[in-house]
Design an enzyme around this catalytic site. Structure first.
Site, PDB file in Angstrom:
ATOM      1  N   SER A 153       0.314  -1.353   0.386  1.00 26.68           N
ATOM      2  CA  SER A 153       0.114  -0.309  -0.081  1.00 26.68           C
ATOM      3  C   SER A 153       1.113   1.144   0.393  1.00 26.68           C
ATOM      4  O   SER A 153       0.195   2.066  -0.323  1.00 26.68           O
ATOM      5  CB  SER A 153      -0.907  -0.287   1.253  1.00 26.68           C
ATOM      6  N   LYS A 213       0.073   3.608  -2.361  1.00 26.28           N
ATOM      7  CA  LYS A 213      -1.232   4.936  -2.550  1.00 26.28           C
ATOM      8  C   LYS A 213      -0.115   6.023  -2.717  1.00 26.28           C
ATOM      9  O   LYS A 213      -1.200   7.581  -2.970  1.00 26.28           O
ATOM     10  CB  LYS A 213      -1.289   4.385  -1.108  1.00 26.28           C
ATOM     11  N   SER A 219      -6.593   3.232   3.932  1.00 27.62           N
ATOM     12  CA  SER A 219      -5.688   2.389   3.272  1.00 27.62           C
ATOM     13  C   SER A 219      -6.568   1.670   2.249  1.00 27.62           C
ATOM     14  O   SER A 219      -6.529   0.283   2.212  1.00 27.62           O
ATOM     15  CB  SER A 219      -5.084   1.518   3.353  1.00 27.62           C
TER      16      SER A 219
END
Length: 324
Positions: free
Chosen positions: A102, A105, A160
């Site tokens: 993640s 991101k 997230s």
């Protein structure tokens, strides 16, 4: 000014690539000439070009600084940079190709901040609301929900949620594939030339990878945005949006950052502003932070592929203790 910075970073990428190919030697040892796309002949020790791009506003990790050994830091790659003075405090394996989970991101956020209007209204698609991968973290948006892009981006970074990532990509890029092209272009402009992104969230794909140093370059660009710093400083975020029928829905999204939740304590004198966590089975546990010391100097610290979440945060605390 941003155009000038973009050109600087592109030239920096060329110089960095030469540095890596020649074994990450120090600037003074490099003399290999090369030509950029504009036909400009450069050398890595050129007195006019190299110092400006290696030292202007970025920290560089030569080979002699890239294999620091600390028995407490067992993650695959790790990095601490004094982002105020552009100095390396600790570095290990920062050019190794790894999966970002993640932390992907971050580059998604950079594209949004550079290219999109945060006041836009986003409609959640079927694809965004039907992620079926086992273990994928979701905000829980439903098809037809409408939400302000700024709220969507905040939920995406704080909590997230991968469904938010798909919705962002489709809104900004039209499709995930087109948005991935935007991600890679933004990464290249930031100097992150050893990465390849194929989705906006970081769910595993063998062709989706980066390096610790590339993530530093992306994060270094992001922290110039006050909006980004404001978002990542949230311990939780409450948003009200509308469902497909127009009725309001209110949800609160808690951060995944233990320092902001108060379940992990930063070293004395260090204030954690925020950052991003990430985990998949192949990426391991990952974390990047933006922090300040008692003299208000800024730091970027990063860990990729720790064994588990407890180890991730304990290692990060050990890295933060290196800040003096």
């Amino acid at each position: 000014m941003r155009e000038d910075n973009s050109m600087k970073k592109k030239l920096f990428c060329l110089l960095l690539s030469v540095t890596l190919l020649t074994g990450c030697r120090s600037q003074d040892d490099l003399s290999l000439p090369f030509t950029n796309s504009d036909g400009l002949n450069l050398t890595a020790n050129n007195s006019e070009a190299a110092p400006e791009f290696f030292a202007a506003d970025l920290a560089v990790v030569p080979d002699e600084l890239n294999h620091m050994a600390d028995p407490e830091i067992t993650a695959e790659a790790s990095l601490v940079v004094n982002d105020t003075d552009n100095k390396i405090i600790y570095a290990n394996n920062v050019y190794e190709r790894l999966y970002p989970a993640s932390l992907t991101k971050l580059i998604t956020a950079l594209v949004v901040l550079e290219k999109a209007d945060l006041n836009d209204t986003v409609t959640i698609s079927y694809n965004a609301s039907h992620i079926t991968e086992s273990g994928a973290k979701l905000c829980g948006f439903k098809e037809g929900d409408t939400i302000k892009l700024e709220d969507l981006l905040t939920a995406f970074l704080v909590y997230s949620g991968n469904d938010a990532g798909v919705a962002i990509a489709e809104h900004v890029g039209g499709t995930i594939g087109e948005f991935a092209k935007m991600m890679n272009k933004a990464a290249e402009a930031a100097g992150a030339v050893h990465s390849n992104f194929v989705n906006p969230h970081g769910l595993h794909d063998d062709n989706h990878y980066t390096t610790a140093y590339d993530l530093y370059l992306i994060f270094h660009q992001l922290v110039t945005y006050d909006k980004f710093l404001s978002i990542i400083n949230n311990s939780e975020y409450t948003v009200t949006y509308k469902d497909a029928g127009g009725s309001p829905v209110t949800k609160t999204f808690a951060t995944t950052n233990r320092y902001l939740k108060g379940t992990e304590e930063s070293p004395e004198g260090i204030t954690v502003i925020g950052g991003k966590t990430g985990t998949t089975s192949k990426a391991g546990n990952c974390l990047i932070l933006y922090s300040k010391d008692k003299n208000n100097k800024d730091y970027i610290s990063l860990i990729l592929k720790a064994d588990n979440s407890d180890s991730l945060f304990s290692q990060m605390t050990d890295l933060l203790k290196m800040i003096k």
